[in-house]
Design an enzyme around this catalytic site. Sequence first.
Site, PDB file in Angstrom:
ATOM      1  N   ASP A   1       0.868  -1.176   0.000  1.00  0.00           N
ATOM      2  CA  ASP A   1       0.000   0.000   0.000  1.00  0.00           C
ATOM      3  C   ASP A   1       0.905   1.225   0.000  1.00  0.00           C
ATOM      4  OD1 ASP A   1      -2.411  -1.434   0.106  1.00  0.00           O
ATOM      5  OD2 ASP A   1      -2.291  -1.614   2.279  1.00  0.00           O
TER       6      ASP A   1
ATOM      7  N   ASP B   1     -13.703  -3.575  -2.271  1.00  0.00           N
ATOM      8  CA  ASP B   1     -13.581  -3.310  -0.840  1.00  0.00           C
ATOM      9  C   ASP B   1     -14.974  -3.452  -0.249  1.00  0.00           C
ATOM     10  OD1 ASP B   1     -10.902  -2.719  -1.252  1.00  0.00           O
ATOM     11  OD2 ASP B   1     -11.269  -0.571  -1.488  1.00  0.00           O
TER      12      ASP B   1
END
Length: 251
Positions: free
Chosen positions: A11, A130
Site C-alpha cells: 500500500d 472493498d
Amino acid sequence: MLKKRIIPCLDIKDGRTVKGVSFVNLRDAGDPVALAQAYTGQSADELVFLDITATNEKRKTLSSLVERIAGAINIPFTVGGGITTREDVSVLIGSGADKVTVNTAAVRNPSLITQLADEFGSQCIVLAVDAQFIDGEWFVCINGGRTVTSLRALDWVTEAERLGAGEILLTSVNRDGTEEGFSLDITAAVSDRVNIPVIASGGAGTADHFREVFGKTSCTGALAASVFHYGKISIPELKKYLSSNNIDIRC
C-alpha cells in the site's frame, strides 16, 4: 485446479509503503522497492501495488515507482490506484505492470471494465472490491474504503465477471489490518458466485488464517501486508506450513 498463491501487498502513500487498520491510521512500513526485492527472494507468488490515495487526491498512479519496482522483481505484478482510462492502463503496462486493478472508476462507470478487457485482455483486469459488512449485508466501498455505496458485493462481482473482469481482489474493510483472520463468509460467497480467480484480503494475522481461508473457501490467492512487512510471518515458512496441511501451494 489452480495452486494457491501467497501475495504480499504494497500500500503506497507519498512513495512509501504504509499500513493501517480499516484503511485509516496509516504508519510507515518501509521502502517499496526494497520490500519488493525481499518478497521476490522469499518466493512470493505475486506482488500487488496499490497507490491508496491516488483516487482521493485525483491523480494518477506513480508510474515511475511502478517502473522501479518492476525492474527489481521477476514475479507477476499487479498495480492499482487512480486508474480511470485506457491510457492509464497503457502507461502502467508500459512501466512493467502485468495486471491492473480498478475499483472506484469501475463502480462509477461499469463499462470501463469491458473497455479495458477488450483492449488488454480479461486476464489483465482485476476488479478490486472493498466490502464492508453493515446491518447483515456486504456493501461495496469506494474512494479507498472511505465511501460506502448501496451496491451489494455479490451483485457487483457477478456483474463485473459478465463485463469482462478476469479476477477479483476482495478486501474485507471490517478486517483490514486487524490480524483477526480473513472474513470467511464473504470470501466463500464471492468465490462460489464467480468463475474467475478470487484473492482474499484483509485480516491475515497467523499462518492458520491462511490455512482456514484456503481450506474453507474456493479462493485461489491470499493477500497480506503488515504481517509480511513487519516480519510476523515468513513466506517460506508459511508455504511449508500450508503444504504440510495439504494445501496445494506453489513452493
